[in-house]
Write an enzyme that holds these catalytic residues in place. Structure first.
Site, PDB file in Angstrom:
ATOM      1  N   CYS A  91       0.713  -0.989  -0.048  1.00  0.00           N
ATOM      2  CA  CYS A  91      -0.471   0.374   0.221  1.00  0.00           C
ATOM      3  C   CYS A  91       0.715   1.522  -0.063  1.00  0.00           C
ATOM      4  O   CYS A  91       1.451   1.339  -0.742  1.00  0.00           O
ATOM      5  CB  CYS A  91      -0.627  -0.258   1.291  1.00  0.00           C
ATOM      6  SG  CYS A  91      -2.082   0.943   1.070  1.00  0.00           S
ATOM      7  N   HIS A 208      -3.667  -5.960   1.183  1.00  0.00           N
ATOM      8  CA  HIS A 208      -2.624  -5.525   2.670  1.00  0.00           C
ATOM      9  C   HIS A 208      -3.013  -7.103   2.037  1.00  0.00           C
ATOM     10  O   HIS A 208      -3.725  -8.040   3.590  1.00  0.00           O
ATOM     11  CB  HIS A 208      -3.463  -5.259   3.480  1.00  0.00           C
ATOM     12  CG  HIS A 208      -3.466  -3.932   3.265  1.00  0.00           C
ATOM     13  ND1 HIS A 208      -2.685  -2.509   3.634  1.00  0.00           N
ATOM     14  CD2 HIS A 208      -4.329  -3.020   2.908  1.00  0.00           C
ATOM     15  CE1 HIS A 208      -2.576  -1.800   3.839  1.00  0.00           C
ATOM     16  NE2 HIS A 208      -3.693  -1.410   2.737  1.00  0.00           N
ATOM     17  N   GLU A 210      -0.936  -8.572   4.748  1.00  0.00           N
ATOM     18  CA  GLU A 210      -1.092  -8.873   6.615  1.00  0.00           C
ATOM     19  C   GLU A 210      -2.031  -8.694   7.203  1.00  0.00           C
ATOM     20  O   GLU A 210      -2.155  -9.064   8.090  1.00  0.00           O
ATOM     21  CB  GLU A 210      -0.051  -7.891   7.068  1.00  0.00           C
ATOM     22  CG  GLU A 210      -0.954  -6.562   7.186  1.00  0.00           C
ATOM     23  CD  GLU A 210      -1.017  -5.519   6.235  1.00  0.00           C
ATOM     24  OE1 GLU A 210      -0.442  -6.078   4.986  1.00  0.00           O
ATOM     25  OE2 GLU A 210      -0.910  -4.051   6.168  1.00  0.00           O
TER      26      GLU A 210
END
Lengths: 237, 83
Positions: A91, A208, A210
């Site tokens: 990002c 994302h 994560e």
């Protein structure tokens, strides 16, 4: 490698807000080592991989990632990348990689002018990278995006070169992997969600991974990226 | 001392969705003769340089390296002399 457990360095800029998520996933979910690297640190210490996390470094002032690029730590990140170390920008981290020139192109405001925050499907176009090698070829994964400026742009020559060298790693798609305008959340050229440098050690992606690694959050499709990085660190040792 | 006014806009080949949205709003004011609305940003700064040429050179460098991203933006610089 510094020790038997690979260590991820998570760079923290003023305004980073996914740094703790990345640290948590790498260290507590996946069981690797991790440490934060404050943006004023001039060297990275003994880390095996670098994560530039998401967020709003320097409040997105001027352009996303434009000011973070001048943080002292970035000289060390660029050197680490030039020495072949794996660097993943997620990002805002992707935006910083574009601004500092480790990856080609630029990020425009989303075509809709809206901040998009939702789960998307990604077609993994290239599963032969250090970041995606653990995914079966033809994989489609479900990972969230959350950005206002994720509209990837580059000139025609750059796009052609990305295609010719298989540097487009992720494209926005439907759940079966069909890439079409309807699945493009931001207006990116060719539905590009993530690209890799020519050498194959610097990856930038808007989604994302994560946030799709802890089973509590509904998807673990993203964790394979971190596992692939580690697998390749071990095999290259 | 010189004063620089720098205007950064998206390159003309790139769609400016913000400009388009504002253009639609302008048209709703019945100002149908207005078109090609582009939105950019203006940066002002003082530059301590011995000549206008050198001030312009400094402004150009900071534009290239920081204020504008040449992949997607163009810029113009206006230099004025200030007492």
């Amino acid at each position: 490698m510094a020790s038997s457990v690979p260590c991820f360095g998570v760079v923290v800029f003023p305004g980073s807000n996914c740094d703790h998520d990345a640290y948590h996933v790498v260290k507590h979910i996946l069981g690797y080592d991790a440490r934060f690297i404050w943006h004023k640190e001039p060297d990275l210490g003994n880390v095996d991989a670098v994560i530039l996390p998401g967020g709003f470094s320097y409040g997105d002032y001027l352009r996303t990632g434009a000011i973070a690029r001048f943080s002292p730590v970035m000289q060390a990140v660029i050197k680490f990348a030039n020495d072949g170390g794996p660097v993943i920008g997620i990002c805002n981290g992707f935006q910083i990689l574009l601004e500092c020139g480790l990856l080609p192109g630029a990020m425009l405001r989303n075509e809709s002018l809206r901040f998009v925050c939702k789960h998307v499907h990604l077609r993994i176009v290239n599963t032969q990278t250090r970041f995606t090698s653990q995914y079966p070829s033809g994989s489609v994964v479900r990972v969230p995006v959350a950005h206002g400026e994720g509209n990837y742009f580059a000139d025609d020559d750059t796009i052609r070169s990305l295609q010719e060298n298989n540097q487009i790693v992720f494209q926005y798609a439907d759940s079966t992997g069909v890439v079409a305008d309807a699945w493009n959340p931001n207006g990116s050229l060719l539905n590009i969600a993530g690209i890799i440098n020519r050498r194959g050690n610097v990856l930038g992606m808007m989604p994302h991974p994560e946030r799709a690694s802890d089973p509590a959050l509904g998807s673990v499709d993203g964790r394979t990226i971190f596992d692939s990085i580690v697998d390749n660190l071990i095999s290259m040792k | 001392m010189y004063h620089a006014t720098i205007v950064v806009t998206l390159r003309h080949s790139i769609l400016d969705p913000q400009g388009k949205a504002v253009e639609h709003a302008i048209h709703s004011l019945s100002a149908g003769r207005v078109s090609n609305v582009r939105i950019g940003k203006q940066i002002q700064c003082a530059i301590d340089a011995p000549s206008r040429t050198e001030a312009a050179g400094i402004a150009d460098t900071i534009c290239k390296k920081l204020l504008a991203n040449p992949v997607m933006e163009d810029y113009t610089v206006t230099i004025e002399e200030r007492a």
